[in-house]
Design an enzyme around this catalytic site. Structure first.
Site, PDB file in Angstrom:
ATOM      1  N   ASP A  40      23.898 -27.254  -2.885  1.00 31.00           N
ATOM      2  CA  ASP A  40      25.420 -26.452  -3.227  1.00 31.00           C
ATOM      3  C   ASP A  40      26.311 -27.548  -2.750  1.00 31.00           C
ATOM      4  OD1 ASP A  40      26.730 -23.718  -4.122  1.00 31.00           O
ATOM      5  OD2 ASP A  40      27.906 -24.345  -2.215  1.00 31.00           O
ATOM      6  N   LYS A  74      21.798 -17.249   0.852  1.00 32.34           N
ATOM      7  CA  LYS A  74      22.840 -18.401   0.541  1.00 32.34           C
ATOM      8  C   LYS A  74      22.424 -18.897   2.045  1.00 32.34           C
ATOM      9  CE  LYS A  74      25.426 -20.934  -2.013  1.00 32.34           C
ATOM     10  NZ  LYS A  74      25.254 -21.285  -3.499  1.00 32.34           N
TER      11      LYS A  74
HETATM   12  P1  NDP Z   1      29.704 -30.890  -4.651  1.00 32.01           P
HETATM   13  O1  NDP Z   1      29.623 -30.946  -3.246  1.00 32.01           O
HETATM   14  O2  NDP Z   1      28.532 -31.713  -5.430  1.00 32.01           O
HETATM   15  O3  NDP Z   1      31.074 -31.277  -5.474  1.00 32.01           O
HETATM   16  C1  NDP Z   1      32.173 -30.257  -4.961  1.00 32.01           C
HETATM   17  C2  NDP Z   1      33.254 -30.813  -5.670  1.00 32.01           C
HETATM   18  O4  NDP Z   1      34.457 -29.858  -5.412  1.00 32.01           O
HETATM   19  C3  NDP Z   1      34.024 -31.970  -4.931  1.00 32.01           C
HETATM   20  O5  NDP Z   1      34.764 -32.808  -5.812  1.00 32.01           O
HETATM   21  C4  NDP Z   1      34.814 -31.440  -3.664  1.00 32.01           C
HETATM   22  O6  NDP Z   1      35.774 -32.168  -3.409  1.00 32.01           O
HETATM   23  C5  NDP Z   1      35.391 -30.269  -4.394  1.00 32.01           C
HETATM   24  N1  NDP Z   1      35.571 -29.267  -3.324  1.00 32.01           N
HETATM   25  C6  NDP Z   1      34.822 -28.685  -2.457  1.00 32.01           C
HETATM   26  N2  NDP Z   1      35.542 -27.782  -1.803  1.00 32.01           N
HETATM   27  C7  NDP Z   1      36.701 -27.886  -2.106  1.00 32.01           C
HETATM   28  C8  NDP Z   1      37.919 -27.271  -1.654  1.00 32.01           C
HETATM   29  N3  NDP Z   1      38.019 -26.437  -0.803  1.00 32.01           N
HETATM   30  N4  NDP Z   1      39.195 -27.444  -2.242  1.00 32.01           N
HETATM   31  C9  NDP Z   1      38.994 -28.523  -3.379  1.00 32.01           C
HETATM   32  N5  NDP Z   1      38.138 -28.962  -3.844  1.00 32.01           N
HETATM   33  C10 NDP Z   1      36.812 -28.782  -3.400  1.00 32.01           C
HETATM   34  O7  NDP Z   1      29.183 -29.409  -5.201  1.00 32.01           O
HETATM   35  P2  NDP Z   1      28.612 -28.792  -6.339  1.00 32.01           P
HETATM   36  O8  NDP Z   1      29.359 -29.328  -7.747  1.00 32.01           O
HETATM   37  O9  NDP Z   1      27.315 -28.651  -6.307  1.00 32.01           O
HETATM   38  O10 NDP Z   1      29.456 -27.124  -6.302  1.00 32.01           O
HETATM   39  C11 NDP Z   1      30.651 -26.999  -6.939  1.00 32.01           C
HETATM   40  C12 NDP Z   1      30.757 -25.479  -7.207  1.00 32.01           C
HETATM   41  O11 NDP Z   1      29.857 -24.942  -7.992  1.00 32.01           O
HETATM   42  C13 NDP Z   1      30.834 -24.595  -5.841  1.00 32.01           C
HETATM   43  O12 NDP Z   1      31.422 -23.558  -5.965  1.00 32.01           O
HETATM   44  C14 NDP Z   1      29.345 -24.122  -5.938  1.00 32.01           C
HETATM   45  O13 NDP Z   1      28.735 -22.789  -5.139  1.00 32.01           O
HETATM   46  C15 NDP Z   1      29.194 -24.063  -7.220  1.00 32.01           C
HETATM   47  N6  NDP Z   1      27.561 -24.139  -7.861  1.00 32.01           N
HETATM   48  C16 NDP Z   1      26.869 -25.123  -7.664  1.00 32.01           C
HETATM   49  C17 NDP Z   1      25.460 -24.789  -8.254  1.00 32.01           C
HETATM   50  C18 NDP Z   1      24.649 -26.211  -8.263  1.00 32.01           C
HETATM   51  O14 NDP Z   1      23.572 -26.368  -8.773  1.00 32.01           O
HETATM   52  N7  NDP Z   1      24.891 -27.307  -7.417  1.00 32.01           N
HETATM   53  C19 NDP Z   1      24.885 -23.822  -8.882  1.00 32.01           C
HETATM   54  C20 NDP Z   1      25.871 -22.884  -9.166  1.00 32.01           C
HETATM   55  C21 NDP Z   1      27.094 -22.951  -8.649  1.00 32.01           C
HETATM   56  P3  NDP Z   1      35.652 -32.937  -1.709  1.00 32.01           P
HETATM   57  O15 NDP Z   1      34.798 -34.054  -2.105  1.00 32.01           O
HETATM   58  O16 NDP Z   1      37.009 -33.542  -1.659  1.00 32.01           O
HETATM   59  O17 NDP Z   1      35.193 -32.086  -0.738  1.00 32.01           O
END
Ligand code: NDP
Length: 445
Positions: A164, A124
């Site tokens: 991510d 990561k």
């Molecule tokens: P994105 O950046 O596309 O979206 C993240 C979302 O979560 C946004 O709406 C963001 O809001 C919100 N967010 C991020 N940090 C925080 C926080 N500290 N508190 C509240 N809301 C938060 O990321 P992904 O959708 O790709 O990832 C989301 C989760 O899924 C993560 O935990 C990631 O590790 C996990 N994941 C992702 C994969 C992938 O293929 N993309 C695979 C497996 C797991 P804001 O815009 O305000 O930051």
């Protein structure tokens, strides 16, 4: 091995990394029994070799913003374990990124990748750079500066990063461009690429779809389905959007989505047209979720809160780590939630996990339920190596099969005497055994 002792020792050696400690704390007690059935593991000190990353790169990233100011950020890549394949895992760009968070994610990734059945090790990386509010040109310059350093540590058979939080198709594209420029080589070094240059169909959808496929498998064991269920989703990014899409397709009602500023609740449900609006808002306009209520005034926006107080049947946390507290878990259970399936990594705090398991509701940890993303990344690597591309149907059916298989493995290793499936234990033991056997076969390295 005595899990408690190993934990204490690792906490002492690596202080100030609470998320890394939390991930270890969740895994070690669940594999202790299985580990101790194999005295040869202890002789090879397998447990420390599995918990401590193979290596970690840290570097300064220097770039210039649109005002001509020189900015610095930190860059990291944690190469955790490559016993079963090249290091593989996403890159996170978020102001909260630090080494402890990336170590937790890389550790989890190793187990997750093992569960997928594909040959991928765990890694990561990321930076405390926040793309929020930055221009395209700034994001591009940052990605290029990041790759100037990262390029020397990655490669299609060495370490294959993906997206991510904060890293989507745009960022992967810029990073791929820089890698290509520096190495003079077109290879499958990153996944989540655009379809025009080696990306796989269904990769953007894979994590969200995979989570819902896993949920379906859990519900099936009690003759239930997604149809007609009310669903709370957190996040509004990649995972949340495609989770919502699949829930809608299966006849569920999506009530909420969120970002780090607050959540929206739509009592009429976020239907296909409304979801299209959110996708446009987030992917193209790069707006905030609160703008939803300007468009759909019957919905409410709750600033500074998470959606777990709303009444529903299913919760699919898809934003970030530790986004469900013990108190929120109690509220979810009291409100009748029957299943929690994690799209995000480690969104439930240890207290929340205890509440779900004591209430004996379905609870799927991210390393099992969100493995669909990395699975299709693995399939992207296969397509790149074979210089072919598969149809959406082909990739989706492989994804479906992988999620069913992960579910079956969790049931195999996690079923308790009363029939309750402890998916945490099931996923940890199944993921661990494959990596352990590979490490043993490869000697002390
Ligand atoms: P994105 O950046 O596309 O979206 C993240 C979302 O979560 C946004 O709406 C963001 O809001 C919100 N967010 C991020 N940090 C925080 C926080 N500290 N508190 C509240 N809301 C938060 O990321 P992904 O959708 O790709 O990832 C989301 C989760 O899924 C993560 O935990 C990631 O590790 C996990 N994941 C992702 C994969 C992938 O293929 N993309 C695979 C497996 C797991 P804001 O815009 O305000 O930051």
């Amino acid at each position: 091995m005595e899990a408690k002792k190993v934990l204490e020792d690792l906490k002492r050696r690596f202080p100030n990394e609470p998320e890394y400690h939390q991930a270890l704390e969740e895994v070690l007690p669940t594999i202790e029994e299985e580990y101790n059935k194999h005295p040869e593991f202890e002789k090879a000190n397998l447990i420390e070799r599995l918990c401590i990353p193979d290596r970690i790169y840290q570097f300064r990233v220097t770039w210039t913003d649109d005002q001509g100011q020189v900015q610095t950020n930190m860059g990291y890549r944690v190469q955790h374990n490559n016993a079963i394949g090249p290091y593989k895992g996403g890159i996170r760009f978020h102001r909260s990124v630090n080494l402890g968070i990336l170590k937790f994610l890389a550790f989890e990734q190793t187990f997750k990748n093992s569960l997928t059945t594909l040959p991928m090790g765990g890694g990561k990386g990321g930076s405390d750079f926040s793309p929020r509010g930055k221009s395209n040109a700034e994001v591009m310059r940052f990605c290029q500066a990041f790759l100037l350093e990262l390029t020397r540590h990655i490669g299609p058979d060495v370490d294959v990063p993906a997206g991510d939080i904060g890293v989507g198709g745009r960022e992967v594209g810029y990073m791929f461009g820089m890698y290509k420029k520096l190495t003079h080589e077109f290879s499958g070094v990153l996944t989540g690429k655009g379809l025009e240059f080696g990306g796989s169909l269904i990769r953007p959808e894979a994590t969200g779809y995979g989570n819902v496929y896993f949920l379906q498998e859990m519900l099936k064991t009690k003759g239930e389905s997604v149809k007609g269920k009310r669903v709370l989703i957190s996040g509004a990014g990649n995972v949340a959007q495609y989770t919502a899409e699949k829930v809608l397709e299966l006849g569920g009602t999506v009530l909420t989505m969120s970002d780090s500023d607050g959540y929206i609740y739509d009592p009429d449900g976020i239907d296909r047209e409304k979801l299209d609006y959110i996708m446009e808002l987030k992917q193209v306009m790069r707006g905030r979720i609160k703008e939803y209520v300007d468009q759909y005034p019957t919905a409410k926006y709750v600033e500074g809160a998470r959606p777990w107080g709303e009444v529903a049947d299913i919760a699919l946390p898809s934003a970030t780590q530790n986004e469900i507290s013990e108190e929120e878990a109690k509220t979810l259970v009291a409100n009748g939630v029957m299943a929690v399936s994690e799209g995000a990594n480690m969104p439930s705090t240890p207290g929340a996990i205890r509440v779900f398991q004591e209430a004996k509701i379905f609870y799927a940890p991210g390393k099992a339920s969100n493995a669909g993303g990395v699975s299709v990344s693995g399939l992207e690597m296969s397509q790149n190596s074979g210089r072919i591309s598969w149809s959406a149907e082909e990739v989706d059916s492989k994804l479906h099969w992988i999620m069913e298989n992960i579910h079956a493995n969790c049931v195999k290793y996690g079923t308790e005497p009363d029939g309750y499936v402890n998916y945490v234990k099931g996923a940890n033991v199944a993921g661990f055994m494959k990596v352990a056997k590979a490490m043993m076969a490869q000697g002390i390295v």
